[in-house]
Design an enzyme around this catalytic site. Structure first.
Site, PDB file in Angstrom:
ATOM      1  N   HIS A 102       0.811  -1.224   0.000  1.00 23.67           N
ATOM      2  CA  HIS A 102       0.000   0.000   0.000  1.00 23.67           C
ATOM      3  C   HIS A 102       0.841   1.269   0.000  1.00 23.67           C
ATOM      4  O   HIS A 102       0.376   2.322   0.408  1.00 23.67           O
ATOM      5  CB  HIS A 102      -0.946  -0.016   1.211  1.00 23.67           C
ATOM      6  CG  HIS A 102      -1.963  -1.114   1.142  1.00 23.67           C
ATOM      7  ND1 HIS A 102      -2.638  -1.603   2.231  1.00 23.67           N
ATOM      8  CD2 HIS A 102      -2.416  -1.837   0.080  1.00 23.67           C
ATOM      9  CE1 HIS A 102      -3.458  -2.572   1.847  1.00 23.67           C
ATOM     10  NE2 HIS A 102      -3.338  -2.739   0.557  1.00 23.67           N
ATOM     11  N   GLY A 156      -0.890  -9.376  12.766  1.00 20.49           N
ATOM     12  CA  GLY A 156      -1.559  -8.091  12.994  1.00 20.49           C
ATOM     13  C   GLY A 156      -2.355  -7.536  11.840  1.00 20.49           C
ATOM     14  O   GLY A 156      -2.278  -6.341  11.563  1.00 20.49           O
TER      15      GLY A 156
HETATM   16  P1  NAD Z   1      -6.536  -3.427  10.761  1.00 18.81           P
HETATM   17  O1  NAD Z   1      -6.498  -2.144  11.554  1.00 18.81           O
HETATM   18  O2  NAD Z   1      -7.725  -3.695   9.913  1.00 18.81           O
HETATM   19  O3  NAD Z   1      -6.412  -4.634  11.802  1.00 18.81           O
HETATM   20  C1  NAD Z   1      -5.437  -4.583  12.824  1.00 18.81           C
HETATM   21  C2  NAD Z   1      -5.212  -5.990  13.338  1.00 18.81           C
HETATM   22  O4  NAD Z   1      -4.117  -5.933  14.232  1.00 18.81           O
HETATM   23  C3  NAD Z   1      -6.410  -6.556  14.108  1.00 18.81           C
HETATM   24  O5  NAD Z   1      -6.644  -7.903  13.721  1.00 18.81           O
HETATM   25  C4  NAD Z   1      -5.959  -6.459  15.575  1.00 18.81           C
HETATM   26  O6  NAD Z   1      -6.496  -7.482  16.390  1.00 18.81           O
HETATM   27  C5  NAD Z   1      -4.450  -6.610  15.421  1.00 18.81           C
HETATM   28  N1  NAD Z   1      -3.665  -6.015  16.505  1.00 18.81           N
HETATM   29  C6  NAD Z   1      -3.951  -4.966  17.308  1.00 18.81           C
HETATM   30  N2  NAD Z   1      -2.952  -4.736  18.176  1.00 18.81           N
HETATM   31  C7  NAD Z   1      -2.006  -5.674  17.917  1.00 18.81           C
HETATM   32  C8  NAD Z   1      -0.727  -5.960  18.466  1.00 18.81           C
HETATM   33  N3  NAD Z   1      -0.221  -5.250  19.475  1.00 18.81           N
HETATM   34  N4  NAD Z   1      -0.031  -7.004  17.956  1.00 18.81           N
HETATM   35  C9  NAD Z   1      -0.525  -7.760  16.918  1.00 18.81           C
HETATM   36  N5  NAD Z   1      -1.734  -7.521  16.361  1.00 18.81           N
HETATM   37  C10 NAD Z   1      -2.460  -6.494  16.856  1.00 18.81           C
HETATM   38  O7  NAD Z   1      -5.195  -3.496   9.953  1.00 18.81           O
HETATM   39  P2  NAD Z   1      -4.887  -4.052   8.500  1.00 18.81           P
HETATM   40  O8  NAD Z   1      -5.469  -5.415   8.352  1.00 18.81           O
HETATM   41  O9  NAD Z   1      -3.443  -3.826   8.299  1.00 18.81           O
HETATM   42  O10 NAD Z   1      -5.696  -3.083   7.509  1.00 18.81           O
HETATM   43  C11 NAD Z   1      -5.646  -1.656   7.703  1.00 18.81           C
HETATM   44  C12 NAD Z   1      -5.193  -0.841   6.494  1.00 18.81           C
HETATM   45  O11 NAD Z   1      -4.926   0.507   6.962  1.00 18.81           O
HETATM   46  C13 NAD Z   1      -3.904  -1.353   5.912  1.00 18.81           C
HETATM   47  O12 NAD Z   1      -4.126  -1.652   4.597  1.00 18.81           O
HETATM   48  C14 NAD Z   1      -2.875  -0.217   6.057  1.00 18.81           C
HETATM   49  O13 NAD Z   1      -2.453   0.259   4.785  1.00 18.81           O
HETATM   50  C15 NAD Z   1      -3.591   0.929   6.734  1.00 18.81           C
HETATM   51  N6  NAD Z   1      -2.932   1.301   8.019  1.00 18.81           N
HETATM   52  C16 NAD Z   1      -1.553   1.295   8.111  1.00 18.81           C
HETATM   53  C17 NAD Z   1      -0.938   1.635   9.307  1.00 18.81           C
HETATM   54  C18 NAD Z   1       0.580   1.617   9.368  1.00 18.81           C
HETATM   55  O14 NAD Z   1       1.226   1.751   8.339  1.00 18.81           O
HETATM   56  N7  NAD Z   1       1.201   1.455  10.557  1.00 18.81           N
HETATM   57  C19 NAD Z   1      -1.706   1.981  10.428  1.00 18.81           C
HETATM   58  C20 NAD Z   1      -3.103   1.977  10.294  1.00 18.81           C
HETATM   59  C21 NAD Z   1      -3.704   1.635   9.087  1.00 18.81           C
END
Ligand code: NAD
Length: 235
Positions: A104, A170
Site C-alpha cells: 500500500h 496483525g
Molecule cells: P486493521 O487495523 O484492519 O487490523 C489490525 C489488526 O491488528 C487486528 O486484527 C488487531 O487485532 C491486530 N492487533 C492490534 N494490536 C495488535 C498488536 N499489538 N499485535 C498484533 N496484532 C495487533 O489493519 P490491516 O489489516 O493492516 O488493515 C488496515 C489498512 O490501513 C492497511 O491496509 C494499512 O495500509 C492501513 N494502516 C496502516 C498503518 C501503518 O502503516 N502502521 C496503520 C493503520 C492503518
C-alpha cells in the site's frame, strides 16, 4: 535456505505507537477513510488529505521499530525472508529487514497525482500543496487509497506461492486484495497467525494460532524457528 513469507498489517506497528485502523471502530485517527483515503476525498478536499498524511508521516518518523520488527529481521540469519506489508510505515526497514514489499505504498515518499509510477523521497514530514512532480502535477503521499489499483499485488501473490513457511501478523484480513494473498500460499505449507484477536479464517486452511500481541508472539515464534533449523542442521 527455506523461504519464509511474512504478511504484516497495522497490528505489528501498534506497539510502536501507530494506531491500527479497525481497533478504533473503523476510524483512522478519528477520520472516516472515505474522507481522507480515497481519490474522491483528494478531489473534494486535497488540503485535508495532504494534512492527514502529513500528520501520519510525522507519527511514523517519530516512531521506532519494536521487538516484533527486530525479531523478523533476525530470521534472515537462517532463512530467506520476504516481508509483504500492508503498512505504509518504514519500521520493517528500520528494524533491519532487507526484503520488504509495500503493498500500500510508503508514506515517507511522495507520488505524482498524474502518474503513480513517479515517486520521490520527502525531506522531513511535510508535503506542501504547491510541490509538484516533473509533469507539473501536485505531489501526494505515495500510498494506495481505497478504490485504487494495488500495483504490487501480482508480485506479492507470486512470493506467497513460493513460501515454505507463512506467518501472518496483525491484520484483520478485511482489506482486499491484500487479504486474498493468504489463498496463494500452498495448502501444505505451515502457517502461523499472531494477533491478540485472531480474525475469522474460513477458506485459508489450517493456521497455528498465537493469540498474543506482536511484541510477545513474534519473538517467541522467531526463537522457535531459529532453533528448528539448528535441530535440522544437527541431524
Ligand atoms: P486493521 O487495523 O484492519 O487490523 C489490525 C489488526 O491488528 C487486528 O486484527 C488487531 O487485532 C491486530 N492487533 C492490534 N494490536 C495488535 C498488536 N499489538 N499485535 C498484533 N496484532 C495487533 O489493519 P490491516 O489489516 O493492516 O488493515 C488496515 C489498512 O490501513 C492497511 O491496509 C494499512 O495500509 C492501513 N494502516 C496502516 C498503518 C501503518 O502503516 N502502521 C496503520 C493503520 C492503518
Amino acid at each position: 535456505m527455506n523461504k519464509i513469507v511474512v504478511l504484516t498489517g497495522a497490528g505489528i506497528s501498534a506497539e510502536s505507537g501507530l494506531k491500527t485502523f479497525r481497533d478504533t471502530g473503523g476510524l483512522w485517527e478519528g477520520y472516516n477513510v472515505e474522507d481522507v483515503a480515497t481519490p474522491e476525498a483528494w478531489h473534494r478536499n486535497p488540503a485535508l488529505v495532504q494534512e492527514f498524511y502529513n500528520q501520519r508521516r510525522k507519527n511514523v518518523l517519530e516512531a521506532e521499530p519494536n521487538a516484533a520488527h527486530y525479531a523478523l529481521a533476525k530470521l534472515e540469519e537462517k532463512y530467506d525472508v520476504t516481508i509483504i506489508t500492508q503498512n505504509i510505515d518504514d519500521l520493517h526497514e528500520r528494524g533491519g529487514s532487507t526484503k520488504v514489499v509495500h503493498l500500500h505504498g510508503l508514506i515517507t515518499r511522495s507520488q505524482s497525482s498524474k502518474n503513480p509510477a513517479l515517486t520521490y523521497p520527502i525531506e522531513g514530514w511535510e508535503l506542501k500543496m504547491d510541490e509538484v512532480c516533473e509533469l507539473g502535477s501536485p505531489l501526494r503521499a505515495h500510498v494506495v487509497w481505497f478504490g485504487e489499483a494495488v500495483p504490487m499485488i501480482e508480485t506479492a501473490a507470486k512470493i506467497c506461492q513460493q513460501a515454505d513457511i507463512f506467518i501472518l501478523v496483525g491484520s484483520s484480513l478485511a482489506v482486499y486484495p491484500a487479504a486474498g494473498l493468504v489463498n496463494y500460499v500452498p495448502r501444505n505449507v505451515t502457517k502461523y497467525i499472531i494477533d491478540p484477536k485472531i480474525p475469522y479464517l474460513s477458506q485459508q486452511g489450517h493456521f497455528i494460532k498465537i493469540e498474543e500481541k506482536a511484541m510477545v508472539g513474534v519473538p517467541l515464534l522467531v526463537s522457535e524457528l531459529m532453533s528448528f533449523e539448528l535441530l535440522n542442521f544437527e541431524f
